[in-house]
Write a protein that holds these residues in place. Structure first.
Motif, mmCIF file in Angstrom:
data_model
loop_
_atom_site.group_PDB
_atom_site.id
_atom_site.type_symbol
_atom_site.label_atom_id
_atom_site.label_comp_id
_atom_site.label_asym_id
_atom_site.label_seq_id
_atom_site.Cartn_x
_atom_site.Cartn_y
_atom_site.Cartn_z
ATOM 1 N N LEU A 35 -18.355 -7.944 -0.635
ATOM 2 C CA LEU A 35 -17.561 -8.331 -1.920
ATOM 3 C C LEU A 35 -17.293 -7.158 -2.852
ATOM 4 N N THR A 36 -18.190 -6.155 -2.949
ATOM 5 C CA THR A 36 -18.226 -4.751 -3.451
ATOM 6 C C THR A 36 -16.949 -4.032 -3.023
ATOM 7 N N LEU A 37 -16.792 -4.059 -1.700
ATOM 8 C CA LEU A 37 -15.618 -3.303 -1.110
ATOM 9 C C LEU A 37 -14.346 -4.103 -1.524
ATOM 10 N N TYR A 38 -14.326 -5.328 -1.443
ATOM 11 C CA TYR A 38 -13.069 -6.383 -1.704
ATOM 12 C C TYR A 38 -12.740 -5.878 -3.161
ATOM 13 N N VAL A 39 -13.677 -5.694 -4.082
ATOM 14 C CA VAL A 39 -13.190 -5.618 -5.458
ATOM 15 C C VAL A 39 -13.024 -4.140 -5.854
ATOM 16 N N ILE A 40 -13.778 -3.210 -5.175
ATOM 17 C CA ILE A 40 -13.540 -1.780 -5.536
ATOM 18 C C ILE A 40 -12.156 -1.205 -4.855
ATOM 19 N N PHE A 41 -11.835 -1.783 -3.827
ATOM 20 C CA PHE A 41 -10.809 -1.370 -3.077
ATOM 21 C C PHE A 41 -9.544 -1.898 -3.852
ATOM 22 N N ARG A 42 -9.483 -3.200 -4.051
ATOM 23 C CA ARG A 42 -8.445 -3.851 -4.956
ATOM 24 C C ARG A 42 -8.142 -3.214 -6.244
ATOM 25 N N LEU A 43 -9.267 -2.731 -7.072
ATOM 26 C CA LEU A 43 -9.140 -2.146 -8.383
ATOM 27 C C LEU A 43 -8.594 -0.856 -8.181
ATOM 28 N N ILE A 44 -9.144 0.058 -7.239
ATOM 29 C CA ILE A 44 -8.572 1.189 -7.056
ATOM 30 C C ILE A 44 -6.949 1.118 -6.836
ATOM 31 N N SER A 45 -6.485 0.121 -5.947
ATOM 32 C CA SER A 45 -5.104 -0.082 -5.502
ATOM 33 C C SER A 45 -4.304 -0.437 -6.639
ATOM 34 N N SER A 46 -5.009 -1.120 -7.610
ATOM 35 C CA SER A 46 -4.048 -1.697 -8.817
ATOM 36 C C SER A 46 -3.659 -0.487 -9.639
ATOM 37 N N ALA A 47 -4.865 -0.001 -9.937
ATOM 38 C CA ALA A 47 -4.677 1.366 -10.619
ATOM 39 C C ALA A 47 -3.600 2.309 -10.333
ATOM 40 N N LEU A 48 -3.799 2.727 -8.970
ATOM 41 C CA LEU A 48 -2.808 3.718 -8.335
ATOM 42 C C LEU A 48 -1.410 3.395 -8.102
ATOM 43 N N ILE A 49 -1.400 2.107 -7.573
ATOM 44 C CA ILE A 49 -0.025 1.581 -6.971
ATOM 45 C C ILE A 49 0.682 0.796 -8.330
ATOM 46 N N ALA A 50 0.009 -0.274 -8.525
ATOM 47 C CA ALA A 50 0.785 -0.890 -9.862
ATOM 48 C C ALA A 50 1.004 -0.119 -11.128
ATOM 49 N N GLY A 51 -0.002 0.986 -11.305
ATOM 50 C CA GLY A 51 -0.105 1.636 -12.457
ATOM 51 C C GLY A 51 0.740 2.920 -12.362
ATOM 52 N N GLY A 52 -0.320 3.692 -11.428
ATOM 53 C CA GLY A 52 0.413 5.180 -11.552
ATOM 54 C C GLY A 52 1.753 5.202 -10.626
ATOM 55 N N PHE A 53 1.935 4.506 -9.512
ATOM 56 C CA PHE A 53 3.089 4.607 -8.806
ATOM 57 C C PHE A 53 4.353 4.104 -9.629
ATOM 58 N N ALA A 54 3.994 3.133 -10.355
ATOM 59 C CA ALA A 54 5.036 2.390 -11.056
ATOM 60 C C ALA A 54 5.547 3.330 -12.424
ATOM 61 N N TYR A 55 4.510 4.079 -12.859
ATOM 62 C CA TYR A 55 4.876 5.252 -13.833
ATOM 63 C C TYR A 55 5.636 6.122 -13.304
ATOM 64 N N VAL A 56 5.382 6.688 -12.050
ATOM 65 C CA VAL A 56 6.067 7.873 -11.546
ATOM 66 C C VAL A 56 7.659 7.414 -11.070
ATOM 67 N N LEU A 57 7.882 6.141 -10.694
ATOM 68 C CA LEU A 57 8.999 5.570 -10.343
ATOM 69 C C LEU A 57 9.855 5.552 -11.699
ATOM 70 N N VAL A 58 9.366 5.091 -12.646
ATOM 71 C CA VAL A 58 10.182 4.822 -13.876
ATOM 72 C C VAL A 58 10.402 6.269 -14.728
ATOM 73 N N LYS A 59 9.558 7.242 -14.413
ATOM 74 C CA LYS A 59 9.770 8.479 -14.800
ATOM 75 C C LYS A 59 11.162 9.312 -14.103
ATOM 76 N N ALA A 60 10.933 9.001 -12.657
ATOM 77 C CA ALA A 60 11.970 9.494 -11.800
ATOM 78 C C ALA A 60 13.232 8.929 -12.431
ATOM 79 N N LEU A 61 13.297 7.548 -12.699
ATOM 80 C CA LEU A 61 14.677 7.012 -13.159
ATOM 81 C C LEU A 61 15.124 7.559 -14.463
ATOM 82 N N GLU A 62 14.072 7.848 -15.510
ATOM 83 C CA GLU A 62 14.501 8.235 -16.633
ATOM 84 C C GLU A 62 15.330 9.889 -16.322
ATOM 85 N N LYS A 63 14.671 10.408 -15.388
ATOM 86 C CA LYS A 63 15.564 11.878 -15.245
ATOM 87 C C LYS A 63 16.814 11.730 -14.658
ATOM 88 N N THR A 64 17.264 10.515 -14.076
ATOM 89 C CA THR A 64 18.330 10.247 -13.649
ATOM 90 C C THR A 64 19.358 9.877 -14.677
#
Length: 198
Positions: free
Chosen positions: A150-179
C-alpha cells in the motif's frame, strides 16, 4: 468589482478550448490504458508511476486558461471522452474524473486563481491523486494490500501525480506560451515574459 467578475467569467472560447483539451487528453487516457496494463504484471506497483497522466487534463487546462471551473470541467470532460473512446474503466472513469477535477480545482481556488506556478500545478496534480484514493478505497482497490504494498502504491502515485500532472503540464503550457498560441486565450503579461527569461 464588475471588471474582476468579467476577468474570471468563462466565455465561449474558454469552454471550447477546454473541451478540445479534454478530448485530446481523453484519447491519451484511452491509449495509456494498455501501457498501464503492461506494467501491472511486473509488480511493485510500477504502473502507479505513470498514473499521473490521468490527472493532467485539469492542471493543464487551468494553467492554460486561468479561470475558475476549468480544471473541474477539463478533467471531467476528459474522463467522459475516455468512456466514449471505450476506456477499460467504463463509467467509473467519469466518477474519477469528477472527483479528480474537483480536487485539482481546489488548489487553484486556494490561491484565488492568481498563482499559476509549477509548485501550484504540482500541488494540483497531487490533490487530484488524493481524490482518486477516496474512490480507490470505496471500490476496494486499496483495502486488500499489505502495508508495504500500500505504501508503494500511494507513494508512486503521488510522485507521478506531482511530476506528470503538475510538472509536465506546466512545461507543456510554457512551451505553448513561447509559440504565442496562448495569447488567443489571455494576453501574455510582463510577468509571464520575465518568467520565460529565467
Amino acid at each position: 468589482m464588475e471588471t474582476e467578475k468579467k476577468k474570471y467569467a468563462l466565455n465561449l472560447t474558454d469552454i471550447l478550448v477546454t473541451i478540445v483539451v479534454a478530448l485530446a487528453f481523453g484519447l491519451v487516457f484511452r491509449l495509456m490504458g494498455p501501457v498501464y496494463d503492461l506494467l501491472q504484471p511486473f509488480g511493485m506497483h510500477l504502473e502507479q508511476l505513470i498514473y499521473g497522466i490521468w490527472y493532467i487534463a485539469g492542471p493543464f487546462a487551468a494553467l492554460l486558461i486561468r479561470k475558475p471551473g476549468v480544471a473541474l470541467l477539463a478533467e471531467t470532460a476528459a474522463a467522459l471522452a475516455e468512456v466514449l473512446f471505450a476506456g477499460s474503466g467504463g463509467i467509473q472513469n467519469l466518477y474519477y474524473g469528477l472527483i479528480q477535477g474537483g480536487f485539482s480545482e481546489l488548489i487553484f481556488a486556494l490561491w484565488l486563481y492568481r498563482r499559476f506556478t509549477v509548485s501550484v500545478a504540482m500541488l494540483s496534480g497531487f490533490s487530484a491523486a488524493i481524490g482518486s484514493f477516496i474512490l480507490d478505497y470505496a471500490y476496494g482497490y486499496m483495502t486488500g494490500l499489505a502495508g508495504w504494498n500500500l505504501t508503494l502504491y500511494v507513494i508512486f502515485r503521488l510522485i507521478s501525480s506531482a511530476l506528470i500532472a503538475g510538472g509536465f503540464a506546466y512545461v507543456l503550457v510554457k512551451a505553448l506560451e513561447k509559440t504565442g498560441v496562448t495569447q488567443i486565450l489571455r494576453p501574455v503579461s510582463k510577468e509571464d515574459y520575465d518568467v520565460l527569461k529565467k
